[in-house]
Every structure is written in structure tokens, then in C-alpha cells.
Design a protein around this motif. Sequence first.
Motif, PDB file in Angstrom:
ATOM      1  N   GLY A  68       0.821  -1.210   0.000  1.00  0.00           N
ATOM      2  CA  GLY A  68       0.000   0.000   0.000  1.00  0.00           C
ATOM      3  C   GLY A  68       0.850   1.252   0.000  1.00  0.00           C
ATOM      4  N   ASN A  69       0.215   2.352  -0.230  1.00  0.00           N
ATOM      5  CA  ASN A  69       0.920   3.606  -0.368  1.00  0.00           C
ATOM      6  C   ASN A  69       0.358   4.621   0.624  1.00  0.00           C
ATOM      7  OD1 ASN A  69       1.888   6.108  -1.379  1.00  0.00           O
ATOM      8  ND2 ASN A  69       2.270   5.096  -3.331  1.00  0.00           N
ATOM      9  N   PRO A  70       1.112   4.941   1.684  1.00  0.00           N
ATOM     10  CA  PRO A  70       0.586   5.786   2.758  1.00  0.00           C
ATOM     11  C   PRO A  70       0.226   7.222   2.362  1.00  0.00           C
ATOM     12  CG  PRO A  70       2.673   4.788   3.410  1.00  0.00           C
ATOM     13  CD  PRO A  70       2.446   4.452   1.978  1.00  0.00           C
ATOM     14  N   LEU A  75      -2.740  12.692  -0.747  1.00  0.00           N
ATOM     15  CA  LEU A  75      -2.149  13.785  -1.523  1.00  0.00           C
ATOM     16  C   LEU A  75      -2.695  13.869  -2.944  1.00  0.00           C
ATOM     17  CD1 LEU A  75       1.574  13.655  -0.330  1.00  0.00           C
ATOM     18  CD2 LEU A  75      -0.248  15.209   0.398  1.00  0.00           C
ATOM     19  N   ALA A  76      -3.040  12.742  -3.540  1.00  0.00           N
ATOM     20  CA  ALA A  76      -3.590  12.766  -4.897  1.00  0.00           C
ATOM     21  C   ALA A  76      -4.996  13.366  -4.923  1.00  0.00           C
ATOM     22  CB  ALA A  76      -3.611  11.359  -5.481  1.00  0.00           C
ATOM     23  N   PHE A  87       1.494  18.898  -4.191  1.00  0.00           N
ATOM     24  CA  PHE A  87       1.049  17.691  -3.494  1.00  0.00           C
ATOM     25  C   PHE A  87       0.736  16.562  -4.464  1.00  0.00           C
ATOM     26  CE2 PHE A  87      -0.095  20.774  -0.008  1.00  0.00           C
ATOM     27  CZ  PHE A  87       0.906  20.349   0.851  1.00  0.00           C
ATOM     28  N   HIS A  88       0.172  16.866  -5.613  1.00  0.00           N
ATOM     29  CA  HIS A  88      -0.089  15.838  -6.622  1.00  0.00           C
ATOM     30  C   HIS A  88       1.223  15.244  -7.132  1.00  0.00           C
ATOM     31  CE1 HIS A  88      -4.396  17.347  -7.748  1.00  0.00           C
ATOM     32  NE2 HIS A  88      -4.307  16.901  -6.508  1.00  0.00           N
ATOM     33  N   THR A  89       2.240  16.088  -7.275  1.00  0.00           N
ATOM     34  CA  THR A  89       3.542  15.630  -7.768  1.00  0.00           C
ATOM     35  C   THR A  89       4.217  14.660  -6.796  1.00  0.00           C
ATOM     36  OG1 THR A  89       3.863  17.697  -8.977  1.00  0.00           O
ATOM     37  CG2 THR A  89       5.837  16.401  -8.527  1.00  0.00           C
ATOM     38  N   ILE A  90       4.117  14.923  -5.510  1.00  0.00           N
ATOM     39  CA  ILE A  90       4.816  14.055  -4.543  1.00  0.00           C
ATOM     40  C   ILE A  90       3.943  12.900  -4.043  1.00  0.00           C
ATOM     41  CG2 ILE A  90       6.335  15.925  -3.816  1.00  0.00           C
ATOM     42  CD1 ILE A  90       4.741  15.986  -1.144  1.00  0.00           C
ATOM     43  N   TRP A  94       8.356   7.528  -3.181  1.00  0.00           N
ATOM     44  CA  TRP A  94       9.018   6.795  -2.106  1.00  0.00           C
ATOM     45  C   TRP A  94       9.452   7.742  -0.991  1.00  0.00           C
ATOM     46  CZ3 TRP A  94      13.885   7.878  -0.486  1.00  0.00           C
ATOM     47  CH2 TRP A  94      14.697   8.621  -1.344  1.00  0.00           C
ATOM     48  N   TYR A  95       9.948   8.917  -1.349  1.00  0.00           N
ATOM     49  CA  TYR A  95      10.447   9.839  -0.325  1.00  0.00           C
ATOM     50  C   TYR A  95       9.313  10.450   0.489  1.00  0.00           C
ATOM     51  CZ  TYR A  95       9.694  13.290  -4.067  1.00  0.00           C
ATOM     52  OH  TYR A  95       9.159  14.048  -5.065  1.00  0.00           O
ATOM     53  N   ALA A  96       8.176  10.737  -0.136  1.00  0.00           N
ATOM     54  CA  ALA A  96       7.036  11.257   0.630  1.00  0.00           C
ATOM     55  C   ALA A  96       6.541  10.184   1.601  1.00  0.00           C
ATOM     56  CB  ALA A  96       5.909  11.699  -0.305  1.00  0.00           C
ATOM     57  N   ASN A  97       6.457   8.946   1.132  1.00  0.00           N
ATOM     58  CA  ASN A  97       6.016   7.849   1.997  1.00  0.00           C
ATOM     59  C   ASN A  97       6.956   7.670   3.188  1.00  0.00           C
ATOM     60  OD1 ASN A  97       3.780   7.235   0.422  1.00  0.00           O
ATOM     61  ND2 ASN A  97       4.883   5.709  -0.785  1.00  0.00           N
ATOM     62  N   TRP A  98       8.246   7.584   2.904  1.00  0.00           N
ATOM     63  CA  TRP A  98       9.205   7.347   3.975  1.00  0.00           C
ATOM     64  C   TRP A  98       9.289   8.523   4.949  1.00  0.00           C
ATOM     65  CZ3 TRP A  98      11.559   3.157   5.808  1.00  0.00           C
ATOM     66  CH2 TRP A  98      11.495   1.998   5.045  1.00  0.00           C
TER      67      TRP A  98
END
Length: 188
Positions: A68-70, A75-76, A87-90, A94-98
Motif C-alpha cells: 500500500g501507499n501511505p 495527496l492525490a 502535493f499531486h507531484t509528490i 518513495w520519499y514522501a512515503n518514507w
Amino acid sequence: MSTSHIQHTQANHLERVEAPGSMLTRTAARALAVLRYATGFVFLWAFLDKTFGLGYSTPSAKAWIHGGNPTKGFLASVDAGPLQGFFHTIAGTWYANWLFMLGMLGIGVALIAGIGMRIAAGSATLIMAMMWLAEFPLASGSTNPLTDYHVVYAIATIVLAAAYAGQTWGLGRWWAKLPLVQRNRWLI
């Protein structure tokens, strides 16, 4: 009876917990400790639910450990505000999730343990400000366009750090005595 004797007697009846630059009653210090635990658990729970899909806001199938993607869904779906494109871009990177997940975990653990309160407060304020901007209540038809739970959580963490709330029912006193923390007071 002299005024100084009355003041001394009154002072003896107050139970105090002293932190640098402040004086709290024992009841106030304990209330702040409870607030610290509760606020810490809000952040820790967000991490746990999104990581393991405990079925509250995140179903098991969408858990981070199951691919899954936190950050993607939240953000989408940003549909207002000056940072909508950002926010749509990030969303889902992986970096936004982490960064988000480590932030939730770190803030939660720090608040519950009562250590690193200044870093936790700064991190919580940054994350809450970003989430406030993502929801952008000024344009979203919110019931209160300025102060929502993001603002309250940010203020709560700042108050907890400023009041040295980690010293009551936490590891704050021990943490503050560590040589590394003594040399780098911003780690308190």
C-alpha cells in the motif's frame, strides 16, 4: 501572622514540579503528561494503522507492508489550495512515503517516551502545517477555515516541549542528562 509566613505556608501546600524556567503544580505536570501520551499515540497510531492495515483508516489490503501507499490517496485527492500541484507531484513517491511514515513513528515514540520533545514538536508542526495546506480549509468549506485539528496538534506539541512535559512520567530527565544532549540542547 506575617505575610511572608502565610506565603511560605501556602507555598508548602503547593506540590510543584520544576523545569528550567517554569513551575508547574504536580497536577498540571501530570495533565501535560497525559496530553503527551494521548498526542503521541495519535501519531504512533497513524504509523501503525498505515503500516499494518489495522482496519481503522487503512484496510489490511492497503497496508504499507502489503504494498500500500501511505501518501498517495491523501495527496492525490488534494483539490484546493496554492500547493495542489506540488502535493499531486509528490503523492505516492518513495520519499514522501518514507518521510511521512518515519515522521509519524518518530513523533509518536518521542512524545510517548518524553524525549527529543523539541525535535518532535518541530517535526509535528511541519507535518501538521503540510497537511493543513493539503486540506486547505480556507477554500474547502471547512467548519472552521483557520483552526482545525492540525493546528491544535501542532500547538499541543509545542506546549508539551516548552513545558518540559517529558519529565513527568517520561524519560525526559534522564534524556536531558545525557552528554550528547548536554552539548546539544536542541535535542531536549
